[in-house]
Design a protein around this motif. Structure first.
Motif, PDB file in Angstrom:
ATOM      1  N   ASN A   1      39.662  37.125  35.652  1.00 59.06           N
ATOM      2  CA  ASN A   1      39.702  38.468  34.967  1.00 59.06           C
ATOM      3  C   ASN A   1      38.797  39.314  35.458  1.00 59.06           C
ATOM      4  OD1 ASN A   1      41.297  37.208  33.151  1.00 59.06           O
ATOM      5  ND2 ASN A   1      39.723  36.528  31.870  1.00 59.06           N
ATOM      6  N   LEU A   2      39.328  40.603  35.722  1.00 65.16           N
ATOM      7  CA  LEU A   2      38.349  41.656  36.511  1.00 65.16           C
ATOM      8  C   LEU A   2      38.367  42.962  35.501  1.00 65.16           C
ATOM      9  CD1 LEU A   2      39.883  41.366  40.007  1.00 65.16           C
ATOM     10  CD2 LEU A   2      38.184  40.227  38.994  1.00 65.16           C
ATOM     11  N   LYS A   3      37.613  43.804  36.047  1.00 61.66           N
ATOM     12  CA  LYS A   3      37.255  45.011  35.050  1.00 61.66           C
ATOM     13  C   LYS A   3      38.474  45.925  35.241  1.00 61.66           C
ATOM     14  CE  LYS A   3      32.405  45.202  34.600  1.00 61.66           C
ATOM     15  NZ  LYS A   3      31.170  45.856  34.676  1.00 61.66           N
ATOM     16  N   GLU A   4      38.965  46.145  36.563  1.00 59.93           N
ATOM     17  CA  GLU A   4      40.361  46.982  36.888  1.00 59.93           C
ATOM     18  C   GLU A   4      41.160  46.559  37.884  1.00 59.93           C
ATOM     19  OE1 GLU A   4      38.589  50.821  37.902  1.00 59.93           O
ATOM     20  OE2 GLU A   4      37.483  49.967  39.534  1.00 59.93           O
TER      21      GLU A   4
ATOM     22  N   ASN B   1      50.190  38.991  41.717  1.00 58.11           N
ATOM     23  CA  ASN B   1      50.424  38.939  40.477  1.00 58.11           C
ATOM     24  C   ASN B   1      49.541  39.525  39.532  1.00 58.11           C
ATOM     25  OD1 ASN B   1      52.517  37.176  41.499  1.00 58.11           O
ATOM     26  ND2 ASN B   1      51.264  35.273  41.477  1.00 58.11           N
ATOM     27  N   TRP B   2      49.195  40.956  39.717  1.00 61.40           N
ATOM     28  CA  TRP B   2      48.393  41.309  38.702  1.00 61.40           C
ATOM     29  C   TRP B   2      49.116  41.693  37.314  1.00 61.40           C
ATOM     30  CZ3 TRP B   2      43.457  43.498  39.863  1.00 61.40           C
ATOM     31  CH2 TRP B   2      43.193  43.476  41.318  1.00 61.40           C
ATOM     32  N   ARG B   3      48.319  41.478  36.314  1.00 60.97           N
ATOM     33  CA  ARG B   3      48.662  41.769  34.995  1.00 60.97           C
ATOM     34  C   ARG B   3      47.691  42.371  34.239  1.00 60.97           C
ATOM     35  NH1 ARG B   3      49.222  36.056  35.021  1.00 60.97           N
ATOM     36  NH2 ARG B   3      47.537  35.996  33.027  1.00 60.97           N
ATOM     37  N   VAL B   4      48.032  43.731  33.703  1.00 63.53           N
ATOM     38  CA  VAL B   4      47.210  44.582  33.240  1.00 63.53           C
ATOM     39  C   VAL B   4      47.420  44.870  31.758  1.00 63.53           C
ATOM     40  CG1 VAL B   4      46.315  47.004  33.357  1.00 63.53           C
ATOM     41  CG2 VAL B   4      46.892  46.019  35.458  1.00 63.53           C
TER      42      VAL B   4
ATOM     43  N   ARG C   1      42.234  42.834  29.131  1.00 60.02           N
ATOM     44  CA  ARG C   1      41.803  42.456  30.374  1.00 60.02           C
ATOM     45  C   ARG C   1      42.804  42.895  31.682  1.00 60.02           C
ATOM     46  NH1 ARG C   1      43.899  38.545  27.436  1.00 60.02           N
ATOM     47  NH2 ARG C   1      41.541  38.407  26.350  1.00 60.02           N
ATOM     48  N   VAL C   2      42.389  42.601  32.932  1.00 55.94           N
ATOM     49  CA  VAL C   2      42.937  42.683  33.937  1.00 55.94           C
ATOM     50  C   VAL C   2      43.002  41.505  34.751  1.00 55.94           C
ATOM     51  CG1 VAL C   2      43.324  43.772  36.265  1.00 55.94           C
ATOM     52  CG2 VAL C   2      42.660  45.205  34.215  1.00 55.94           C
TER      53      VAL C   2
ATOM     54  N   GLY D   1      35.353  46.313  46.214  1.00 57.97           N
ATOM     55  CA  GLY D   1      34.576  46.689  44.829  1.00 57.97           C
ATOM     56  C   GLY D   1      35.123  46.246  43.839  1.00 57.97           C
ATOM     57  N   LEU D   2      35.840  45.020  43.738  1.00 61.76           N
ATOM     58  CA  LEU D   2      36.447  44.599  42.373  1.00 61.76           C
ATOM     59  C   LEU D   2      35.377  43.906  41.648  1.00 61.76           C
ATOM     60  CD1 LEU D   2      39.359  42.742  44.017  1.00 61.76           C
ATOM     61  CD2 LEU D   2      39.575  44.611  42.552  1.00 61.76           C
ATOM     62  N   GLU D   3      35.242  43.999  40.572  1.00 64.09           N
ATOM     63  CA  GLU D   3      34.172  43.425  39.463  1.00 64.09           C
ATOM     64  C   GLU D   3      34.717  42.600  38.387  1.00 64.09           C
ATOM     65  OE1 GLU D   3      30.985  46.249  38.305  1.00 64.09           O
ATOM     66  OE2 GLU D   3      32.568  47.874  38.735  1.00 64.09           O
ATOM     67  N   TRP D   4      33.967  41.268  38.455  1.00 60.52           N
ATOM     68  CA  TRP D   4      34.408  40.406  37.371  1.00 60.52           C
ATOM     69  C   TRP D   4      34.158  40.949  35.789  1.00 60.52           C
ATOM     70  CZ3 TRP D   4      36.386  36.228  39.583  1.00 60.52           C
ATOM     71  CH2 TRP D   4      35.801  35.845  40.691  1.00 60.52           C
ATOM     72  N   LYS D   5      35.115  40.886  35.141  1.00 59.56           N
ATOM     73  CA  LYS D   5      35.092  41.571  33.693  1.00 59.56           C
ATOM     74  C   LYS D   5      34.050  41.042  32.796  1.00 59.56           C
ATOM     75  CE  LYS D   5      37.728  42.925  29.881  1.00 59.56           C
ATOM     76  NZ  LYS D   5      36.938  42.599  28.573  1.00 59.56           N
ATOM     77  N   GLU D   6      33.647  39.639  33.031  1.00 58.45           N
ATOM     78  CA  GLU D   6      32.419  38.990  32.240  1.00 58.45           C
ATOM     79  C   GLU D   6      31.352  38.351  33.058  1.00 58.45           C
ATOM     80  OE1 GLU D   6      34.251  35.770  29.806  1.00 58.45           O
ATOM     81  OE2 GLU D   6      36.007  36.015  30.901  1.00 58.45           O
ATOM     82  N   GLY D   7      31.401  38.490  34.445  1.00 57.32           N
ATOM     83  CA  GLY D   7      30.279  38.109  35.290  1.00 57.32           C
ATOM     84  C   GLY D   7      29.028  38.762  35.363  1.00 57.32           C
ATOM     85  N   LEU D   8      28.781  39.914  34.887  1.00 58.90           N
ATOM     86  CA  LEU D   8      27.471  40.654  34.922  1.00 58.90           C
ATOM     87  C   LEU D   8      26.852  40.224  33.492  1.00 58.90           C
ATOM     88  CD1 LEU D   8      28.534  44.269  35.848  1.00 58.90           C
ATOM     89  CD2 LEU D   8      27.377  42.308  37.129  1.00 58.90           C
ATOM     90  N   CYS D   9      27.468  39.544  32.607  1.00 59.16           N
ATOM     91  CA  CYS D   9      26.693  39.015  31.352  1.00 59.16           C
ATOM     92  C   CYS D   9      25.691  38.121  31.776  1.00 59.16           C
ATOM     93  CB  CYS D   9      27.521  38.748  30.532  1.00 59.16           C
ATOM     94  SG  CYS D   9      28.920  39.742  29.831  1.00 59.16           S
TER      95      CYS D   9
END
Length: 237
Positions: free
Chosen positions: A100-103, A112-115, A119-120, A219-227
């Motif tokens: 899961n990524l931010k964008e 196989n992107w799912r937006v 979540r992305v 420049g991709l970012e994890w949706k949860e990782g920064l927590c």
């Protein structure tokens, strides 16, 4: 080092007594207070319940993560799920192929992107998948009768596969991963795994955490990782 070697060889490993009975009770009490403990599944668990971080990331768990990957500082996915009698489903053989990524950003070997609104999701490159490992924290005794995870030893070494074709063309030996409450099942996401229905009408409550020890490209970012960066920074201090 022994755990890391076994994880690389077999694609999974079981470590008992990572949490004491008191620590497991504390986790369950907090999940109950937040209205989570009775649910079948909760995504982005540590965002939904940030208070869990102090209870889940004990010194024993951090040491276990260090033994697998000393450079790892990021949790990229956190899920709570249960398999109670009222939601007693079968999970067919599969690999865990999405993150899961931010964008969304078109990136080589990400497909196989799912937006959606929540979540992305995307299947990342094989290199990223090979740097992910999962810890399944068991909050109940998990036996064959309560739907313990089944894995195919060494199957992660085949990379991403067409599961149905692979199962038809290869012999497999299933390992049933029975784990006591407070124990942890470690697994590589490319390890083939499944689970059957419970037969003893007992809960099978698990906290599923996925760790990654490499950076995302483009420049991709994890949706949860920064927590979790702030909490994990204590390992080096």
């Amino acid at each position: 080092m022994v755990i890391e070697t076994e994880l690389q060889r077999a694609g999974f490993a079981i470590v008992e007594d990572v949490y004491t009975d008191e620590e497991v009770s504390g986790i369950l009490s907090l999940l109950n207070a937040k209205g989570i403990e009775k649910k079948f599944g909760v995504r982005e668990l540590l965002i939904a319940c940030p208070e869990l971080k102090e209870k889940v990331f004990t010194e024993k768990l951090l040491n276990l993560v260090d033994s697998i990957s000393p450079a790892c500082t990021t949790v990229v996915k956190a899920i709570y799920f249960d398999k109670p009698p009222s939601a007693n489903w079968i999970v067919n053989w599969h690999q865990d192929l999405t993150v899961n990524l931010k964008e969304k950003r078109e990136t080589p070997n990400f497909k196989n992107w799912r937006v959606c609104a929540e979540r992305v999701a995307v299947q990342p490159s094989n290199e990223i998948l090979e740097h992910i490992f999962t810890t399944r924290i068991h909050l109940d005794d998990c036996t064959k009768e309560s739907g313990a995870l089944r894995v195919v030893e060494g199957s992660h070494r085949n990379g991403v596969i067409q599961v149905r074709d692979w199962l038809q063309g290869n012999e497999r030996v299933e390992q049933i991963c029975e784990v006591k409450a407070g124990g942890v099942l470690l697994m590589r996401p490319l390890t083939l795994h499944s689970s059957r229905r419970t037969e003893n009408k007992r809960n099978r409550r698990v906290i599923h955490l996925e760790f990654c020890d490499c950076e995302l490209p483009n420049g991709l970012e994890w949706k949860e990782g920064l927590c979790f960066v702030e909490r994990f920074s204590t390992k080096s201090g």
